[in-house]
Design an enzyme around this catalytic site. Structure first.
Site, PDB file in Angstrom:
ATOM      1  N   TRP A  29       0.858  -1.197   0.000  1.00 22.79           N
ATOM      2  CA  TRP A  29       0.000   0.000   0.000  1.00 22.79           C
ATOM      3  C   TRP A  29       0.884   1.234   0.000  1.00 22.79           C
ATOM      4  CZ3 TRP A  29      -0.651   4.327   3.077  1.00 22.79           C
ATOM      5  CH2 TRP A  29      -1.875   5.011   2.982  1.00 22.79           C
ATOM      6  N   SER A  95       4.515  -5.980   2.441  1.00 25.13           N
ATOM      7  CA  SER A  95       3.699  -5.124   3.305  1.00 25.13           C
ATOM      8  C   SER A  95       2.255  -5.609   3.346  1.00 25.13           C
ATOM      9  CB  SER A  95       3.817  -3.661   2.855  1.00 25.13           C
ATOM     10  OG  SER A  95       3.292  -2.792   3.822  1.00 25.13           O
ATOM     11  N   MET A  96       1.284  -4.817   2.866  1.00 25.59           N
ATOM     12  CA  MET A  96      -0.097  -5.298   2.925  1.00 25.59           C
ATOM     13  C   MET A  96      -0.308  -6.493   2.007  1.00 25.59           C
ATOM     14  SD  MET A  96      -3.006  -2.881   1.064  1.00 25.59           S
ATOM     15  CE  MET A  96      -4.277  -4.126   1.321  1.00 25.59           C
ATOM     16  N   ASP A 224      12.443  -0.922  10.313  1.00 25.86           N
ATOM     17  CA  ASP A 224      11.159  -0.636   9.661  1.00 25.86           C
ATOM     18  C   ASP A 224      10.279   0.170  10.613  1.00 25.86           C
ATOM     19  OD1 ASP A 224       8.558  -0.757   8.549  1.00 25.86           O
ATOM     20  OD2 ASP A 224       8.913  -2.742   7.691  1.00 25.86           O
ATOM     21  N   HIS A 253      11.230   0.172   5.769  1.00 27.24           N
ATOM     22  CA  HIS A 253      10.095  -0.596   5.264  1.00 27.24           C
ATOM     23  C   HIS A 253      10.297  -0.925   3.789  1.00 27.24           C
ATOM     24  CE1 HIS A 253       6.117  -2.248   5.314  1.00 27.24           C
ATOM     25  NE2 HIS A 253       5.668  -1.386   4.411  1.00 27.24           N
TER      26      HIS A 253
END
Length: 273
Positions: A29, A95-96, A224, A253
């Site tokens: 995202w 991530s997402m 992160d 991240h």
């Protein structure tokens, strides 16, 4: 790029070729499939069939008003795999995108899947609750992110992408690379951005992780600031039966850009096992 219909919507995808085993890259995202630009050449050069796609609401895929939840995202992915006749695949979720990996394997099982990778990924459960005190986000944090997008999307993204690519207070990519990430967000619908904050911020993947019966690689930056290692990668590695954990030193991240060579190396080592 090509388009196919999956789960009632048009999904934009790219099948990058290669006649080896399929590797499906699922973006974070609020980006698009193009955010994997540092990984695709390394994977295709090693002979893998690499597939990227834009999640509903992002990139060039359809932008419906509804469906921004992980049950729907997993079915979108299932339709893509079925239409492209993908089997013996490795799912890589950043991530997402790690949520799709977890929910797909939890709901659909591993019939088409050989292995999985969680890269800076949100599982097992970001929201702090009574039975999840080790979560990384309070409900106010989730609401605050949504308010940031609603009140000034451009300003919010400027700050977010800086944090995304920073470790220990230092930007780990070039300003040009940060601007490229911001540009990838341009086509995203605000409805999708808001719905996805709720999805990744509040979805519990703990039961999904316990069902995973394929080898898993967890890769996470130790610095992160968006999805902290202790909250996510470390716990995922402890939950999945057959997990290998690789920690990226001084990794933000967005280590798929800042530490692309390191990610590509550990990814290829995992794939070649």
């Amino acid at each position: 790029m090509s388009t196919l219909e999956s789960n009632g919507i048009q999904i934009e995808y790219t099948d990058h070729g290669g006649d080896g085993r399929p590797v499906v890259l699922i973006h974070g995202w609020p980006l698009s499939g193009a955010s994997w630009s540092e990984q695709v050449p390394a994977l295709t050069a090693s002979g893998y069939r690499v597939i990227t796609y834009d999640r509903r609401g992002f990139g060039a895929s359809d932008k419906p008003e509804t469906g921004y939840d992980y049950d729907t995202f997993a079915e979108d992915l299932a339709g893509l795999l079925e239409q492209l006749e993908v089997t013996d695949a490795t799912l890589v979720g950043f991530s997402m995108g790690g949520g799709e990996v977890a929910r797909y394997l939890g709901a659909r099982g591993s019939e088409r899947i050989r292995s999985a990778v969680f890269a800076g990924a949100v599982p097992p459960f970001l929201l702090k609750t009574d039975d999840n005190p080790d979560g990384g986000l309070a409900q106010e944090d989730v609401d605050g992110m949504k308010q940031g997008v609603e009140s000034g999307r451009e300003a919010f993204l400027d700050g977010f992408t800086t944090d995304f690519f920073s470790a220990n207070g230092e930007l780990k990519v070039t300003e040009e690379q940060r601007q490229e990430a911001i540009a990838l967000v341009e086509p995203a619908s605000t409805t999708a951005m808001l719905g996805c904050i709720d999805a990744f911020g509040t979805t519990d993947f703990r039961a999904d992780l316990e069902k995973i019966d394929v080898p898993v690689l967890v890769v996470h930056g130790d610095a992160d600031g968006i999805v902290p290692f202790e909250v996510s990668g470390k716990r995922t590695g402890e939950t999945v039966k057959d997990a290998t954990v690789h920690v990226v030193a001084d990794g933000p991240h967005g280590f798929n850009v800042s530490h692309a060579d390191e990610l590509n190396r550990v990814l290829l080592e995992f794939l070649q096992r």
